[in-house]
Write an enzyme that holds these catalytic residues in place. Structure first.
Site, PDB file in Angstrom:
ATOM      1  CE  LYS A 165       3.547   1.346   3.315  1.00  0.00           C
ATOM      2  NZ  LYS A 165       2.291   1.211   4.027  1.00  0.00           N
ATOM      3  CB  THR A 220      -0.560  -0.499   6.645  1.00  0.00           C
ATOM      4  OG1 THR A 220       0.225  -1.420   7.413  1.00  0.00           O
ATOM      5  CG2 THR A 220      -0.842   0.745   7.454  1.00  0.00           C
ATOM      6  CB  CYS A 233       6.325   0.816   8.083  1.00  0.00           C
ATOM      7  SG  CYS A 233       6.082  -0.818   7.412  1.00  0.00           S
ATOM      8  CB  THR A 282      -0.925  -0.008   1.233  1.00  0.00           C
ATOM      9  OG1 THR A 282      -0.147  -0.280   2.409  1.00  0.00           O
ATOM     10  CG2 THR A 282      -2.006  -1.058   1.107  1.00  0.00           C
ATOM     11  CG  MET A 319      13.150   6.337  25.199  1.00  0.00           C
ATOM     12  SD  MET A 319      12.414   7.969  25.208  1.00  0.00           S
ATOM     13  CE  MET A 319      12.467   8.301  26.948  1.00  0.00           C
ATOM     14  NE  ARG A 320      20.180   3.221  19.763  1.00  0.00           N
ATOM     15  CZ  ARG A 320      21.240   3.176  20.540  1.00  0.00           C
ATOM     16  NH1 ARG A 320      21.123   2.791  21.801  1.00  0.00           N
ATOM     17  NH2 ARG A 320      22.431   3.510  20.079  1.00  0.00           N
ATOM     18  CE  LYS A 338       1.310  -1.215  10.702  1.00  0.00           C
ATOM     19  NZ  LYS A 338       2.394  -1.916  11.364  1.00  0.00           N
TER      20      LYS A 338
HETATM   21  N1  LIG Z   1       7.372  -4.558   5.883  1.00  0.00           N
HETATM   22  C1  LIG Z   1       6.903  -4.422   7.114  1.00  0.00           C
HETATM   23  O1  LIG Z   1       7.664  -4.384   8.077  1.00  0.00           O
HETATM   24  C2  LIG Z   1       5.423  -4.305   7.367  1.00  0.00           C
HETATM   25  C3  LIG Z   1       4.943  -4.538   8.658  1.00  0.00           C
HETATM   26  C4  LIG Z   1       3.568  -4.419   8.894  1.00  0.00           C
HETATM   27  C5  LIG Z   1       2.696  -4.093   7.867  1.00  0.00           C
HETATM   28  N2  LIG Z   1       3.198  -3.861   6.613  1.00  0.00           N
HETATM   29  C6  LIG Z   1       2.239  -3.579   5.543  1.00  0.00           C
HETATM   30  O2  LIG Z   1       2.002  -4.805   4.853  1.00  0.00           O
HETATM   31  C7  LIG Z   1       1.786  -4.560   3.456  1.00  0.00           C
HETATM   32  C8  LIG Z   1       2.790  -5.338   2.618  1.00  0.00           C
HETATM   33  O3  LIG Z   1       4.075  -4.875   2.930  1.00  0.00           O
HETATM   34  P1  LIG Z   1       5.404  -5.655   2.472  1.00  0.00           P
HETATM   35  O4  LIG Z   1       6.552  -4.931   3.116  1.00  0.00           O
HETATM   36  O5  LIG Z   1       5.248  -7.119   2.690  1.00  0.00           O
HETATM   37  O6  LIG Z   1       5.368  -5.365   0.896  1.00  0.00           O
HETATM   38  P2  LIG Z   1       6.317  -5.989  -0.221  1.00  0.00           P
HETATM   39  O7  LIG Z   1       6.439  -4.998  -1.289  1.00  0.00           O
HETATM   40  O8  LIG Z   1       7.558  -6.540   0.437  1.00  0.00           O
HETATM   41  O9  LIG Z   1       5.503  -7.276  -0.755  1.00  0.00           O
HETATM   42  C9  LIG Z   1       4.344  -7.245  -1.508  1.00  0.00           C
HETATM   43  C10 LIG Z   1       4.301  -8.428  -2.477  1.00  0.00           C
HETATM   44  O10 LIG Z   1       3.067  -8.405  -3.207  1.00  0.00           O
HETATM   45  C11 LIG Z   1       3.329  -8.860  -4.533  1.00  0.00           C
HETATM   46  N3  LIG Z   1       2.239  -8.432  -5.414  1.00  0.00           N
HETATM   47  C12 LIG Z   1       2.026  -7.208  -5.987  1.00  0.00           C
HETATM   48  N4  LIG Z   1       0.886  -7.210  -6.693  1.00  0.00           N
HETATM   49  C13 LIG Z   1       0.350  -8.449  -6.565  1.00  0.00           C
HETATM   50  C14 LIG Z   1      -0.849  -9.052  -7.033  1.00  0.00           C
HETATM   51  N5  LIG Z   1      -1.728  -8.373  -7.779  1.00  0.00           N
HETATM   52  N6  LIG Z   1      -1.084 -10.348  -6.707  1.00  0.00           N
HETATM   53  C15 LIG Z   1      -0.206 -11.057  -5.953  1.00  0.00           C
HETATM   54  N7  LIG Z   1       0.939 -10.532  -5.466  1.00  0.00           N
HETATM   55  C16 LIG Z   1       1.210  -9.238  -5.764  1.00  0.00           C
HETATM   56  C17 LIG Z   1       4.672  -8.230  -4.858  1.00  0.00           C
HETATM   57  O11 LIG Z   1       5.289  -8.901  -5.948  1.00  0.00           O
HETATM   58  C18 LIG Z   1       5.417  -8.398  -3.525  1.00  0.00           C
HETATM   59  O12 LIG Z   1       6.140  -9.606  -3.481  1.00  0.00           O
HETATM   60  C19 LIG Z   1       1.862  -3.034   3.296  1.00  0.00           C
HETATM   61  O13 LIG Z   1       0.579  -2.498   3.432  1.00  0.00           O
HETATM   62  C20 LIG Z   1       2.723  -2.613   4.481  1.00  0.00           C
HETATM   63  O14 LIG Z   1       2.480  -1.284   4.862  1.00  0.00           O
HETATM   64  C21 LIG Z   1       4.528  -3.991   6.327  1.00  0.00           C
HETATM   65  O1  LIG Z   2      14.718   4.582  19.343  1.00  0.00           O
HETATM   66  C1  LIG Z   2      14.613   4.490  18.105  1.00  0.00           C
HETATM   67  C2  LIG Z   2      13.871   3.463  17.469  1.00  0.00           C
HETATM   68  C3  LIG Z   2      13.790   3.451  16.074  1.00  0.00           C
HETATM   69  N1  LIG Z   2      14.425   4.405  15.338  1.00  0.00           N
HETATM   70  C4  LIG Z   2      14.321   4.378  13.854  1.00  0.00           C
HETATM   71  O2  LIG Z   2      12.972   4.185  13.485  1.00  0.00           O
HETATM   72  C5  LIG Z   2      12.872   3.466  12.260  1.00  0.00           C
HETATM   73  C6  LIG Z   2      11.906   2.308  12.379  1.00  0.00           C
HETATM   74  O3  LIG Z   2      12.425   1.338  13.242  1.00  0.00           O
HETATM   75  P1  LIG Z   2      11.584   0.028  13.701  1.00  0.00           P
HETATM   76  O4  LIG Z   2      10.283   0.455  14.196  1.00  0.00           O
HETATM   77  O5  LIG Z   2      12.440  -0.759  14.608  1.00  0.00           O
HETATM   78  O6  LIG Z   2      11.499  -0.766  12.312  1.00  0.00           O
HETATM   79  P2  LIG Z   2      10.334  -1.138  11.270  1.00  0.00           P
HETATM   80  O7  LIG Z   2      10.688  -2.467  10.736  1.00  0.00           O
HETATM   81  O8  LIG Z   2      10.167   0.014  10.331  1.00  0.00           O
HETATM   82  O9  LIG Z   2       8.975  -1.345  12.124  1.00  0.00           O
HETATM   83  C7  LIG Z   2       7.967  -0.345  12.249  1.00  0.00           C
HETATM   84  O10 LIG Z   2       7.113  -0.348  11.110  1.00  0.00           O
HETATM   85  C8  LIG Z   2       6.448  -1.628  10.881  1.00  0.00           C
HETATM   86  C9  LIG Z   2       5.650  -1.516   9.597  1.00  0.00           C
HETATM   87  O11 LIG Z   2       4.441  -0.841   9.786  1.00  0.00           O
HETATM   88  C10 LIG Z   2       5.571  -1.950  12.081  1.00  0.00           C
HETATM   89  O12 LIG Z   2       4.909  -3.194  11.863  1.00  0.00           O
HETATM   90  C11 LIG Z   2       6.431  -2.007  13.347  1.00  0.00           C
HETATM   91  O13 LIG Z   2       5.599  -2.245  14.487  1.00  0.00           O
HETATM   92  C12 LIG Z   2       7.152  -0.668  13.505  1.00  0.00           C
HETATM   93  O14 LIG Z   2       8.034  -0.709  14.643  1.00  0.00           O
HETATM   94  C13 LIG Z   2      14.299   3.040  11.911  1.00  0.00           C
HETATM   95  O15 LIG Z   2      14.818   3.911  10.929  1.00  0.00           O
HETATM   96  C14 LIG Z   2      15.056   3.202  13.223  1.00  0.00           C
HETATM   97  O16 LIG Z   2      16.421   3.500  13.007  1.00  0.00           O
HETATM   98  C15 LIG Z   2      15.154   5.413  15.952  1.00  0.00           C
HETATM   99  O17 LIG Z   2      15.724   6.282  15.294  1.00  0.00           O
HETATM  100  N2  LIG Z   2      15.221   5.421  17.327  1.00  0.00           N
END
Ligand SMILES: NC(=O)c1ccc[n+]([C@@H]2O[C@H](COP(=O)([O-])OP(=O)(O)OC[C@H]3O[C@@H](n4cnc5c(N)ncnc54)[C@H](O)[C@@H]3O)[C@@H](O)[C@H]2O)c1
Ligand SMILES: O=c1ccn([C@@H]2O[C@H](COP(=O)(O)OP(=O)(O)O[C@H]3O[C@H](CO)[C@@H](O)[C@H](O)[C@H]3O)[C@@H](O)[C@H]2O)c(=O)[nH]1
Length: 429
Positions: free
Chosen positions: A271, A122, A268, A84, A258-259, A212
């Site tokens: 966006k 999301t 994430c 998304t 707190m860093r 979220k």
């Molecule tokens: N990455 C994270 O840490 C994280 C954590 C929590 C929530 N989210 C949310 O989860 C969602 C997915 O994030 P992500 O990081 O896994 O994305 P991503 O880009 O890593 O993966 C998405 C996958 O979907 C596939 N895709 C695209 N169009 C498609 C279709 N029409 N049919 C089937 N597959 C298709 C892509 O090829 C890709 O492999 C987003 O909304 C994101 O905000 C991400």
């Molecule tokens: O004390 C801190 C903690 C984090 N960060 C920065 O914040 C960003 C995000 O860090 P983190 O949250 O650990 O990583 P993500 O994998 O992006 O995870 C966030 O984003 C995901 C996607 O939505 C959610 O699912 C998670 O709960 C949420 O923590 C990074 O650039 C970190 O360097 C700092 O600068 N200081």
């Protein structure tokens, strides 16, 4: 349970491997044939701790992948784990979700028994019920609530600890419109919920969607506040880490997140905070605090380079950038603050030599003109100055012997022998 997962990126692959681990029968539906081949070969398509062994253990038995949407018909539940992304104007771009929902709806048209579609991506409040559900209904020919149901189950996993976060979550949120949908999700998550005796948070769909965004907005704003306080600390010649360590002892605040330093990046926070700002404005509300959180975050890379420029004339200088990924433990460079630092340095005439333990190949295509080193020592050789952009543990105790001038400006508070350096400046200490 028989589960299909549409989209097999960071979230879809992790959720699929973990659900298979919990005993469910899982199929990933993914348009990228390389990802499909990788999962079916028992290999992880992404770098995440604990993922490879789970895919290897279950591929070919409880876990498989396909490009064919028809596979969803053999399952009871489908999770939509599609991207998304952010549009150019910062708002939420739902085009991929809409395309995925269309394909899913068409595949469900010839399914006889009940099916639950769960949005895990999301999405802003209203998306599941007002965008995804009507598409499913139109494409399948089945009215929502009469064979197909929708629900929303946000995901809180982090990059680098995705498997552990999914299997041992702080919370599990089910946004549903019916008791049946909630019961199906409880059954699916039972091994996780029963292990810790955790009750899921059960809400309507709209609240689950907003939980979220509120979660990410809170965490991102916390880091921005910590950075603002860090900048103030620096102005007073005080150490923000000592100050905030003490502040974090207050239970109401907590010592986590707190860093202070270079700020937040990744796929994430940027966006999602921007989507929420755009969504709030669309609803007629000015999100001033979120605007400020972004402004503080966007200022940190320039502040880091300004600090360096106080000690090293940047024009023509050789500057080492240590760390490229948006945080340690991942090769993900999406919206990494390190890239902003490189942009500012090159705009000011510096020659950048970059090093990261795992993320170089993800940066090279967009930054073909900077130099890359294969170790931190290599990057520091003959450098007039260095900046630390990602807090990789291997940067602790950095060897600066080969530097032309031992000037280090640190955006992540690594462990360094300050006495061995001509200049050591922390961004907020
Ligand atoms: N990455 C994270 O840490 C994280 C954590 C929590 C929530 N989210 C949310 O989860 C969602 C997915 O994030 P992500 O990081 O896994 O994305 P991503 O880009 O890593 O993966 C998405 C996958 O979907 C596939 N895709 C695209 N169009 C498609 C279709 N029409 N049919 C089937 N597959 C298709 C892509 O090829 C890709 O492999 C987003 O909304 C994101 O905000 C991400
Ligand atoms: O004390 C801190 C903690 C984090 N960060 C920065 O914040 C960003 C995000 O860090 P983190 O949250 O650990 O990583 P993500 O994998 O992006 O995870 C966030 O984003 C995901 C996607 O939505 C959610 O699912 C998670 O709960 C949420 O923590 C990074 O650039 C970190 O360097 C700092 O600068 N200081």
């Amino acid at each position: 349970m028989h589960v299909s997962i549409v989209g097999s990126g960071y979230v879809g692959t992790t959720v699929a491997a973990c659900l298979a681990d919990l005993g469910h029968d899982v199929v990933n539906v993914e348009i990228d044939e390389d990802i499909v081949a990788s999962i079916n070969a028992g290999e992880a398509p992404i770098h995440e701790s604990g993922l490879e062994e789970r895919i290897a253990a279950h591929a070919g038995t409880r876990l498989r992948a396909t490009t064919d949407y028809d596979a969803v018909r053999e399952t009871d539940v489908t999770f939509l784990c599609l991207p998304t992304p952010q549009s150019d104007d910062g708002s939420l771009d739902l085009a991929i979700m809409e395309a995925g929902a269309e394909s899913l709806g068409r595949a469900l048209a010839s399914k006889d028994d009940d099916h639950l579609v769960v949005v895990k991506s999301t999405v802003l409040p209203g998306t599941t019920e007002d965008v995804v559900a009507p598409i499913l209904e139109a494409e399948s020919g089945t009215p929502i609530g009469e064979g197909i149901e929708v629900a929303m189950n946000p995901e809180f996993l982090r990059m680098g600890t995705a498997v552990q976060d999914f299997l041992e979550p702080d919370k599990v949120v089910f946004g549903t419109a019916s008791d049946d949908a909630a019961a199906t999700l409880r059954e699916l998550y039972a091994p996780i919920l029963e292990r810790d005796g955790t009750d899921p948070v059960e809400t309507d769909v709209r609240e689950a969607e907003l939980i979220k965004y509120a979660n990410n907005a809170f965490l991102a704003s916390k880091v921005s506040l910590v950075n603002e306080l860090g900048n103030v600390a620096k102005a007073y010649g005080a150490d923000a880490y000592e100050v905030l360590e003490a502040v974090g002892l207050d239970d109401r605040i907590s010592e986590r997140f707190m860093r202070s330093g270079l700020g937040w990046g990744g796929s994430c926070f940027p966006k999602d905070v921007n989507a929420l700002r755009a969504g709030a404005r669309e609803q007629g509300y000015e999100p001033e605090l979120l605007d400020a959180a972004v402004a503080v975050n966007d200022g940190q890379p320039r502040r880091l380079v300004d600090l360096l420029a106080d000690h090293v004339p940047l024009e023509g200088a050789r500057i080492a950038v240590l760390g490229l990924s948006f945080k340690p433990g991942t090769d993900d460079v999406r919206k990494s603050r390190a890239l902003d630092v490189i942009d500012v340095l090159t705009a000011r005439g510096a020659d950048v030599v970059a090093y990261d333990p795992v993320a170089i190949e993800n940066v090279r295509p967009d930054y073909p003109d900077i130099e890359y080193a294969d170790s931190s020592e290599g990057a520091l050789t003959d450098a007039d100055g260095a900046v630390v952009a990602t807090g990789w543990p291997e940067f602790d105790g950095l060897s600066v012997d080969g530097m032309a001038r031992t000037v280090v400006v640190d955006g992540r508070r690594i462990d360094v022998d300050e006495d061995a350096l001509e200049v050591y400046e922390g961004l907020t200490w």
